[in-house]
Design a protein around this motif. Sequence first.
Motif, short mmCIF file in Angstrom:
data_model
loop_
_atom_site.label_atom_id
_atom_site.label_comp_id
_atom_site.label_asym_id
_atom_site.label_seq_id
_atom_site.Cartn_x
_atom_site.Cartn_y
_atom_site.Cartn_z
N GLU A 84 1.74 2.88 -9.89
CA GLU A 84 2.56 4.16 -9.58
C GLU A 84 1.84 4.90 -8.54
O GLU A 84 2.62 5.38 -7.57
CB GLU A 84 2.89 5.19 -10.69
CG GLU A 84 3.81 6.21 -10.32
CD GLU A 84 4.31 7.03 -11.55
OE1 GLU A 84 4.73 7.92 -11.08
OE2 GLU A 84 4.17 6.56 -12.66
N THR A 85 0.72 5.21 -8.58
CA THR A 85 -0.15 5.77 -7.51
C THR A 85 -0.85 4.90 -6.52
O THR A 85 -1.02 5.25 -5.51
CB THR A 85 -0.92 6.63 -8.19
OG1 THR A 85 -1.84 6.07 -9.13
CG2 THR A 85 -0.21 7.86 -8.95
N ALA A 86 -1.06 3.68 -6.94
CA ALA A 86 -1.76 2.70 -6.04
C ALA A 86 -1.29 1.31 -6.01
O ALA A 86 -1.91 0.33 -6.37
CB ALA A 86 -3.30 2.70 -6.41
N PRO A 87 0.10 1.18 -5.79
CA PRO A 87 0.68 0.00 -5.83
C PRO A 87 0.13 -0.99 -5.14
O PRO A 87 0.09 -2.40 -5.59
CB PRO A 87 2.16 0.33 -5.45
CG PRO A 87 2.06 1.45 -4.52
CD PRO A 87 1.10 2.36 -5.14
N SER A 88 -0.15 -0.87 -3.69
CA SER A 88 -0.75 -1.85 -2.83
C SER A 88 -2.09 -2.43 -3.47
O SER A 88 -2.16 -3.62 -3.54
CB SER A 88 -0.81 -1.38 -1.64
OG SER A 88 -1.50 -2.47 -0.79
N THR A 89 -3.07 -1.40 -3.85
CA THR A 89 -4.37 -1.74 -4.40
C THR A 89 -4.05 -2.77 -5.68
O THR A 89 -4.84 -3.52 -5.87
CB THR A 89 -4.94 -0.63 -4.55
OG1 THR A 89 -5.00 0.21 -3.58
CG2 THR A 89 -6.42 -0.86 -5.14
N VAL A 90 -3.00 -2.23 -6.41
CA VAL A 90 -3.00 -2.69 -7.86
C VAL A 90 -2.68 -4.36 -7.49
O VAL A 90 -2.90 -5.25 -8.10
CB VAL A 90 -2.07 -2.27 -8.90
CG1 VAL A 90 -1.70 -3.20 -10.03
CG2 VAL A 90 -2.71 -0.94 -9.22
N ALA A 91 -1.55 -4.62 -6.66
CA ALA A 91 -1.15 -5.81 -6.24
C ALA A 91 -2.08 -6.77 -5.87
O ALA A 91 -2.16 -7.90 -6.28
CB ALA A 91 0.06 -5.64 -5.48
#
Length: 521
Positions: free
Chosen positions: A345-352
């Motif tokens: 939710e707060t770091a979608p690009s990093t998590v992806a």
Amino acid sequence: MSNSITLRRLPRLIRRPTSRDRLLANHRGLVRVACRTDCSVLIPVQILGTHGHPMPRISGLVFYAALAFVGCLAVVSASAGRVAAQDGNLPETPQLSDDSEAAALPEAGESPSSSGQVPSLLAPERDSLKDFRDDPELLKELILKLPEEAQGEAQSTLTRFRDTNDKLRLAMGELREIQIRYRNDLDRSPAAIIAYREKREEVWGLMQDEFDAALDLIRFLPSSEAASYLVTMVQVHFDTDIYDQGTFEAAARLIDLGQNYRFLYLAGARSAVATGKFKSARQVYDALKDDDLEDADRQLQFHMDILEEQFTEEQAAIAATDPATLPQVRFETTMGSFLVELFPETAPSTVAHFLKLVRSGFYEGMDWSVVTPNVLALTGDTSNDGRGNSGEFLVDEHESEGNRNALRGSLIMAKIPLGKGEFIPNSASSQFAIPYLPITSVSTNQTVFGRVIEGMDVVSRLRRVDPTKEKKKNEVQLPPDSIISAEIVRDAEDLPDPQYVDLQKEMEKAVKAGLLQSTKP
């Protein structure tokens, strides 16, 4: 630096917060009197020393189970380390510091020479360093003096403590047998390495079970053996950066009973910060002199208000999130396994991006290239010199709404440093760090994208690695721990594609600065 300290006035840290403590509140007189008048009643004189007299080194005590792991297994650890240096595959086992002398001081206002007629828990003719035991008859008598509704639980806790000790002794012997066979070329097969790691984890698990049992027991009874084990294990936790609720309570109870080991205070204060007990942390730090603190403690004390604010914010964010919706990844390492949850939710690009690397097997075989005491453990560096990367660089997300703070166990996507706390913008790639203690500055310049939810003790026990340390001639350097596998336990749904920056521009900037090497041919 001395391991004993002189204190200002320190209030009690344990305020009988549980219903069981309240139940026993009126039956603590014996424990309190015993500990305030003669420390040998709660903790044998051979272990902690009498007021004003130095104690023998803890690392030399081999009677008790944890001490067996630290003392007996110190031989295993040293041998394993030598073999690992030669063969590069046998893991190291934890061991106690050899610098453990201290003196027990009375509480403020009490006379060091005070003494009272209190029962000794040492069994008759069992007062040597090697053979001390609780007096079983006295323990029975003390159990009968407890409230009737507490007697059954006290007895079962004592039984659990003793049974776990027996299991620990057996597992210790089996672990040593595996190591000796390996060392003497009787079995150096890959299966032997796996068996060693599995048995080592079993021993560590039993040590922690015994720690929990000792902590439960000391809430009921003034057990010499339980208190001695807690002292030893708090030092083990201190040496391996395990700062959690159990470490805090054990250190706090021992401090409340008048013990003045320096590591008890520092472990207690750090654990208090890591678990949100800021009042207790302030009390401990305020009672210590600056010379008794380490750099990590000075940083925590200086930033205490910010740390408390960030901890409160982070707990609110955790409470507002359904954990069943968060992706999870399990890491299997040469030290054991740990589980992380991610923050899409707060770091979608990093998590992806992170999940993409995990799917590709990027982290398998990767070393923990930096493991700094009191600071963090870092991996994901393909070159092991600080410049390795995945070839792709992420857009920063630390300025997004609801960005998370870096507490103990958080996952931080590392960036290329420029010095003085500055980083190259949008330079996060594959390296990630897990802090052992909160770091206040992270949320303003790096992306926090997850946290460890199981096995933080494994992360804490990773072999220390300082890549800046110059190797001395003939110095044996043990290989770092590494990631064996990374598996997605729960995948994310509806994640956007990772957002990358202009790779060439960022690469040129970093290469020109001499801080980065490209992974592309």
